[in-house]
Design a protein around this motif. Structure first.
Motif, PDB file in Angstrom:
ATOM      1  N   GLY A   1       0.684  -1.240  -0.049  1.00 42.23           N
ATOM      2  CA  GLY A   1      -0.170  -0.137   0.011  1.00 42.23           C
ATOM      3  C   GLY A   1       0.809   1.220  -0.100  1.00 42.23           C
ATOM      4  N   ASN A   2       2.172   1.131   0.016  1.00 37.35           N
ATOM      5  CA  ASN A   2       2.955   2.323  -0.120  1.00 37.35           C
ATOM      6  C   ASN A   2       3.775   2.311  -1.267  1.00 37.35           C
ATOM      7  N   ALA A   3       4.456   3.481  -1.731  1.00 40.75           N
ATOM      8  CA  ALA A   3       5.347   3.838  -2.750  1.00 40.75           C
ATOM      9  C   ALA A   3       6.618   3.244  -2.240  1.00 40.75           C
ATOM     10  N   PRO A   4       7.631   2.469  -2.831  1.00 41.40           N
ATOM     11  CA  PRO A   4       8.803   2.177  -2.276  1.00 41.40           C
ATOM     12  C   PRO A   4       9.524   3.356  -1.715  1.00 41.40           C
ATOM     13  N   GLU A   5      10.192   3.301  -0.465  1.00 41.52           N
ATOM     14  CA  GLU A   5      11.059   4.184   0.083  1.00 41.52           C
ATOM     15  C   GLU A   5      12.369   3.979  -0.322  1.00 41.52           C
ATOM     16  N   GLU A   6      13.008   5.290  -0.960  1.00 43.86           N
ATOM     17  CA  GLU A   6      14.240   5.053  -1.478  1.00 43.86           C
ATOM     18  C   GLU A   6      15.248   5.656  -0.357  1.00 43.86           C
ATOM     19  N   ILE A   7      16.245   4.919  -0.066  1.00 43.00           N
ATOM     20  CA  ILE A   7      17.264   5.302   0.886  1.00 43.00           C
ATOM     21  C   ILE A   7      18.639   5.640   0.191  1.00 43.00           C
ATOM     22  N   HIS A   8      19.168   6.585   0.271  1.00 45.53           N
ATOM     23  CA  HIS A   8      20.587   6.961  -0.498  1.00 45.53           C
ATOM     24  C   HIS A   8      21.653   7.054   0.706  1.00 45.53           C
ATOM     25  N   GLY A   9      22.485   6.380   0.265  1.00 48.75           N
ATOM     26  CA  GLY A   9      23.697   6.361   1.051  1.00 48.75           C
ATOM     27  C   GLY A   9      23.892   5.316   2.261  1.00 48.75           C
ATOM     28  N   PHE A  10      24.868   4.381   2.050  1.00 55.35           N
ATOM     29  CA  PHE A  10      25.062   3.326   3.179  1.00 55.35           C
ATOM     30  C   PHE A  10      25.383   3.691   4.648  1.00 55.35           C
ATOM     31  N   HIS A  11      25.131   4.939   4.901  1.00 50.25           N
ATOM     32  CA  HIS A  11      25.255   5.396   6.256  1.00 50.25           C
ATOM     33  C   HIS A  11      23.934   5.085   6.950  1.00 50.25           C
ATOM     34  N   HIS A  12      22.925   4.574   6.518  1.00 52.23           N
ATOM     35  CA  HIS A  12      21.705   4.271   7.019  1.00 52.23           C
ATOM     36  C   HIS A  12      21.518   2.867   7.535  1.00 52.23           C
ATOM     37  N   LYS A  13      20.458   2.660   8.517  1.00 51.81           N
ATOM     38  CA  LYS A  13      20.141   1.066   8.586  1.00 51.81           C
ATOM     39  C   LYS A  13      18.982   0.799   8.417  1.00 51.81           C
ATOM     40  N   LEU A  14      18.509  -0.324   8.196  1.00 52.83           N
ATOM     41  CA  LEU A  14      17.143  -0.801   7.575  1.00 52.83           C
ATOM     42  C   LEU A  14      16.594  -1.586   8.803  1.00 52.83           C
ATOM     43  N   SER A  15      15.430  -1.336   9.075  1.00 53.96           N
ATOM     44  CA  SER A  15      14.880  -2.227  10.431  1.00 53.96           C
ATOM     45  C   SER A  15      13.882  -3.207   9.778  1.00 53.96           C
ATOM     46  N   GLY A  16      13.673  -4.280  10.515  1.00 50.86           N
ATOM     47  CA  GLY A  16      12.971  -5.363  10.222  1.00 50.86           C
ATOM     48  C   GLY A  16      11.605  -4.996  10.824  1.00 50.86           C
ATOM     49  N   GLY A  17      11.582  -3.727  11.780  1.00 52.24           N
ATOM     50  CA  GLY A  17      10.309  -3.287  12.360  1.00 52.24           C
ATOM     51  C   GLY A  17       9.585  -4.321  13.154  1.00 52.24           C
ATOM     52  N   THR A  18       8.286  -4.436  13.362  1.00 52.20           N
ATOM     53  CA  THR A  18       7.543  -5.194  13.875  1.00 52.20           C
ATOM     54  C   THR A  18       7.567  -6.804  13.398  1.00 52.20           C
ATOM     55  N   LEU A  19       7.635  -6.817  12.091  1.00 53.26           N
ATOM     56  CA  LEU A  19       7.779  -8.147  11.588  1.00 53.26           C
ATOM     57  C   LEU A  19       9.076  -9.124  12.077  1.00 53.26           C
ATOM     58  N   LEU A  20      10.147  -8.340  11.834  1.00 53.36           N
ATOM     59  CA  LEU A  20      11.204  -8.991  12.395  1.00 53.36           C
ATOM     60  C   LEU A  20      11.910  -8.301  13.501  1.00 53.36           C
ATOM     61  N   PRO A  21      11.374  -8.616  14.746  1.00 55.39           N
ATOM     62  CA  PRO A  21      11.850  -7.792  15.827  1.00 55.39           C
ATOM     63  C   PRO A  21      13.420  -7.822  16.188  1.00 55.39           C
ATOM     64  N   GLU A  22      14.124  -6.768  16.370  1.00 55.04           N
ATOM     65  CA  GLU A  22      15.459  -6.584  16.679  1.00 55.04           C
ATOM     66  C   GLU A  22      16.430  -6.763  15.422  1.00 55.04           C
TER      67      GLU A  22
END
Length: 139
Positions: free
Chosen positions: A109-130
């Protein structure tokens, strides 16, 4: 590197779900057969699959998938593939482009979120806790 991080996380939370690498394939509700680089299915959904369907190309869409772009994969092809995962029931998808240091986060239901730069972290959120992926580890 990514596989190792993911399998470490999943091995400490086996009761939550089942992890798969690129050797696994899935038959999606639209009839297509796909193999992501990484996948995860929540245990409740996995246990509902008949034993005979838990083999290669099981008839289920993973809850989480990762596609890691290789130098020979056009990003547009992988973006189409990610849209198919989401359209077939995937709850979270990550498309990672190491060469250009970009990541795309897909959710229903959402447009893809584009992350620029590898200084970021991706989170598994509530689906993949921690579960968190420090993109710097992919450089």
């Amino acid at each position: 590197m990514l596989s190792g991080l993911f399998y470490y996380w999943s091995s400490t939370r086996e009761h939550l779900g089942k992890a798969f690498d690129s050797s696994a394939g899935f038959t999606l509700p639209d009839g297509s057969m796909r193999s992501p680089d990484l996948a995860w299915i929540g245990m409740e959904r996995w246990k509902k699959l008949p034993e005979h369907d838990r083999t290669r190309f099981a008839h289920i869409c993973p809850d989480f998938v990762v596609e890691l772009q290789s130098p020979t994969d056009p990003v547009q092809t992988l973006q189409t593939k990610m849209a198919a995962w989401i359209n077939n029931g995937c709850q979270l998808g990550w498309l990672i482009d190491p060469k250009n240091e970009k990541a795309y986060v897909y959710t229903p239901g959402n447009a893809p979120e584009e992350i620029h730069g590898f200084h970021h972290k991706l989170s598994g959120g509530t689906l993949l806790p921690e579960f968190e992926l420090d993109l710097l580890k992919l450089k």
